[in-house]
Write an enzyme that holds these catalytic residues in place. Structure first.
Site, mmCIF file in Angstrom:
data_model
loop_
_atom_site.group_PDB
_atom_site.id
_atom_site.type_symbol
_atom_site.label_atom_id
_atom_site.label_comp_id
_atom_site.label_asym_id
_atom_site.label_seq_id
_atom_site.Cartn_x
_atom_site.Cartn_y
_atom_site.Cartn_z
ATOM 1 N N ARG A 32 0.792 -1.319 0.188
ATOM 2 C CA ARG A 32 -0.110 -0.093 -0.035
ATOM 3 C C ARG A 32 0.895 1.103 -0.050
ATOM 4 O O ARG A 32 2.122 1.170 0.397
ATOM 5 C CB ARG A 32 -0.969 0.025 1.316
ATOM 6 C CG ARG A 32 -0.076 -0.315 2.633
ATOM 7 C CD ARG A 32 -0.780 0.379 3.783
ATOM 8 N NE ARG A 32 -0.307 1.771 3.509
ATOM 9 C CZ ARG A 32 0.623 2.647 3.770
ATOM 10 N NH1 ARG A 32 1.801 2.039 3.749
ATOM 11 N NH2 ARG A 32 0.713 3.963 3.761
ATOM 12 N N GLY A 33 0.374 2.278 -0.075
ATOM 13 C CA GLY A 33 1.122 3.507 -0.266
ATOM 14 C C GLY A 33 1.162 3.866 -1.658
ATOM 15 O O GLY A 33 1.562 3.094 -2.408
ATOM 16 N N ALA A 34 1.108 5.205 -2.184
ATOM 17 C CA ALA A 34 1.102 5.554 -3.351
ATOM 18 C C ALA A 34 2.160 5.123 -4.213
ATOM 19 O O ALA A 34 2.201 4.560 -5.462
ATOM 20 C CB ALA A 34 0.653 7.003 -3.791
ATOM 21 N N ARG A 73 -7.163 0.022 -7.076
ATOM 22 C CA ARG A 73 -7.345 1.060 -5.986
ATOM 23 C C ARG A 73 -7.364 2.505 -6.849
ATOM 24 O O ARG A 73 -6.403 3.032 -7.066
ATOM 25 C CB ARG A 73 -6.107 1.155 -4.791
ATOM 26 C CG ARG A 73 -6.349 -0.239 -4.276
ATOM 27 C CD ARG A 73 -5.463 -0.192 -3.035
ATOM 28 N NE ARG A 73 -6.230 0.996 -2.058
ATOM 29 C CZ ARG A 73 -5.528 1.235 -1.047
ATOM 30 N NH1 ARG A 73 -4.172 1.126 -0.794
ATOM 31 N NH2 ARG A 73 -6.222 2.154 -0.119
ATOM 32 N N GLN A 179 -2.489 2.693 9.804
ATOM 33 C CA GLN A 179 -1.301 2.672 9.238
ATOM 34 C C GLN A 179 -0.257 3.647 10.060
ATOM 35 O O GLN A 179 0.817 3.414 10.105
ATOM 36 C CB GLN A 179 -1.330 3.387 7.810
ATOM 37 C CG GLN A 179 -2.095 2.465 6.835
ATOM 38 C CD GLN A 179 -3.532 3.028 6.615
ATOM 39 O OE1 GLN A 179 -4.326 3.007 7.726
ATOM 40 N NE2 GLN A 179 -4.077 2.530 5.699
ATOM 41 N N ASP A 220 -1.922 10.989 -2.220
ATOM 42 C CA ASP A 220 -2.306 9.849 -3.078
ATOM 43 C C ASP A 220 -2.709 10.457 -4.431
ATOM 44 O O ASP A 220 -2.540 9.513 -5.412
ATOM 45 C CB ASP A 220 -3.510 8.970 -2.471
ATOM 46 C CG ASP A 220 -3.029 8.364 -1.429
ATOM 47 O OD1 ASP A 220 -2.703 7.241 -1.618
ATOM 48 O OD2 ASP A 220 -3.283 8.875 -0.330
ATOM 49 N N ASN A 229 -5.902 12.734 0.050
ATOM 50 C CA ASN A 229 -4.625 11.616 1.001
ATOM 51 C C ASN A 229 -5.727 10.784 1.780
ATOM 52 O O ASN A 229 -6.817 11.215 1.838
ATOM 53 C CB ASN A 229 -3.757 12.440 1.799
ATOM 54 C CG ASN A 229 -2.589 11.693 2.346
ATOM 55 O OD1 ASN A 229 -2.019 10.982 1.642
ATOM 56 N ND2 ASN A 229 -2.157 11.750 3.380
ATOM 57 N N LYS A 230 -4.971 10.109 2.736
ATOM 58 C CA LYS A 230 -5.932 9.234 3.771
ATOM 59 C C LYS A 230 -6.848 9.965 4.501
ATOM 60 O O LYS A 230 -6.666 11.059 4.967
ATOM 61 C CB LYS A 230 -4.648 8.319 4.718
ATOM 62 C CG LYS A 230 -5.402 7.647 5.710
ATOM 63 C CD LYS A 230 -6.159 6.352 5.266
ATOM 64 C CE LYS A 230 -5.616 5.591 4.215
ATOM 65 N NZ LYS A 230 -6.413 4.635 3.442
HETATM 66 O O1 MRU Z 1 -4.701 3.194 1.790
HETATM 67 P P1 MRU Z 1 -3.200 3.457 1.813
HETATM 68 O O2 MRU Z 1 -2.776 3.075 3.179
HETATM 69 O O3 MRU Z 1 -2.521 2.907 0.578
HETATM 70 O O4 MRU Z 1 -3.118 5.040 1.864
HETATM 71 C C1 MRU Z 1 -1.956 5.567 1.863
HETATM 72 C C2 MRU Z 1 -1.966 7.262 2.043
HETATM 73 O O5 MRU Z 1 -2.834 7.728 2.251
HETATM 74 C C3 MRU Z 1 -0.446 7.803 2.021
HETATM 75 O O6 MRU Z 1 -0.524 8.964 2.837
HETATM 76 C C4 MRU Z 1 -0.096 8.226 0.703
HETATM 77 O O7 MRU Z 1 -0.366 7.112 -0.298
HETATM 78 C C5 MRU Z 1 1.383 8.818 0.662
HETATM 79 S S1 MRU Z 1 2.491 7.592 0.757
HETATM 80 C C6 MRU Z 1 3.959 8.069 0.349
#
Ligand code: MRU
Length: 336
Positions: A32-34, A73, A179, A220, A229-230
């Site tokens: 996970r994470g962009a 996603r 997270q 994201d 973002n999250k």
């Molecule tokens: O749902 P996730 O855990 O993939 O969401 C991740 C985030 O929102 C992060 O803040 C974002 O991807 C930046 S990661 C460098």
């Protein structure tokens, strides 16, 4: 890849040898994470090419597999960016084997690039942090969310580990999938960077108490009127503005999608079980109605600056950034 669902209890590296194993890992958020999703998506195309070649299927089948992968996603632009990049590379090949080789070359290139880009974001952003600063962050924008180093946490790591600044981090736990408490707290402790875990809802009190110097998060997808973002990011941004606390967003240029705006982006809604259970523990009635948007949108007026590998941009500079990206100068110089 590291199975992020098991952290911090267990550190386990898993291998995805088929496209369906990779898709499961993306959906279950083992990866996970962009930025990590971009690279995972590129390697997904490699697996798709391999499977199509082995079963002598048509290019149409590859196109379908690639489209499905890109949309697993939908909010982070990076997954579709990574998939698209590797797919375009694959199309340079004539035979199925050549397509596989081209996609693999591109995926490996992206793997190396991501680390470089993160290090540059770290250097550019560390200039914004002063010795002694207290930084509030949300979710996990660290090395787990990327290939290595990290974006928002990469800035903190550069400031502390390379520049010797004393930085203290408030990590929001980031309900519902935690997270922040599971991953950000784990990463920072591993680096020996002082971190205090807080409930998401504690951020307003701490900012009001004057104990937060800035908020620093990842993204994201950055669009022309703000960024995604999250879930929970927007509330920190609003509170930060109310208390005149700088709010910084760290993201690679691959997260910028400046031809789109808020209304063009789909916010991923995830399953009700994420709120009804914590692990195997049931914490809400099974039949309760649930809304579980995984991301939120923060308008540009709440952002003090975007930190990218090409420098630090104020929101009003985004137009110049868009022009540079359009001119294909993602690797060229952009005014900072
Ligand atoms: O749902 P996730 O855990 O993939 O969401 C991740 C985030 O929102 C992060 O803040 C974002 O991807 C930046 S990661 C460098």
């Amino acid at each position: 890849m590291i199975d992020q669902t098991l952290l911090p209890r267990e550190f386990k590296v898993i291998e995805c040898r088929t496209l369906s194993a990779l898709k499961e890992a993306i959906l279950k958020m083992r990866v996970r994470g962009a930025p990590a999703l971009a690279v995972a998506g590129a390697f997904g195309v490699v697996l798709a090419c391999k499977e199509i070649a082995a079963s002598s299927q048509s290019q149409e089948a590859l196109k379908k597999a690639v489209a499905e992968l890109a949309n697993l996603r939908p909010t982070a632009v990076n997954l579709s960016y990574g998939v698209q990049r590797a797919f375009s590379a694959a199309l340079r090949g004539g035979t199925a084997e050549e397509m596989f080789e081209e996609a693999l070359k591109e995926a490996k290139k992206m793997l190396a690039e991501d680390l470089e880009v993160n290090k540059k974001i770290g250097e550019n952003g560390a200039k914004l942090l002063k010795d002694g600063d207290v930084v509030l962050t949300h979710c996990n924008a660290g090395r787990l969310a990327c290939v290595g180093w990290g974006t928002a946490l990469g800035i903190i790591r550069t400031a502390v580990l390379k520049e010797g600044k004393r930085i203290h981090v408030f990590a929001c736990e980031t309900r519902p999938l935690n997270q922040g408490s599971r991953l950000t707290a784990w990463e920072l402790l591993k680096d020996g960077i002082p971190v205090t875990l807080i409930a998401d809802s504690a951020s307003a009190k701490l900012m009001r108490d004057g104990v937060v110097d800035c908020v620093l998060v990842g993204a994201d997808r950055v669009v022309k009127d703000g960024f995604f973002n999250k879930i929970g990011t927007y509330m920190h941004a609003v509170i930060a503005k109310e208390h005149s606390i700088p709010f910084y967003v760290a993201a690679p240029l691959s997260s910028f999608d400046l031809r789109r705006s808020e209304k063009d982006v789909k916010v991923e809604e995830r399953g009700k079980e994420e709120l009804i259970f914590v692990g195997r523990e049931q914490i809400a009635p099974l039949n309760v109605d649930v809304r579980n948007p995984a991301f939120d949108f923060t308008p540009l007026r709440f952002v003090s600056a975007f930190v990218t590998e090409k420098g630090v941009f104020r929101p009003e500079d985004l137009e110049n950034l868009e022009k540079s990206i359009q001119n294909g100068s993602q690797n060229g110089s952009i005014s900072v």
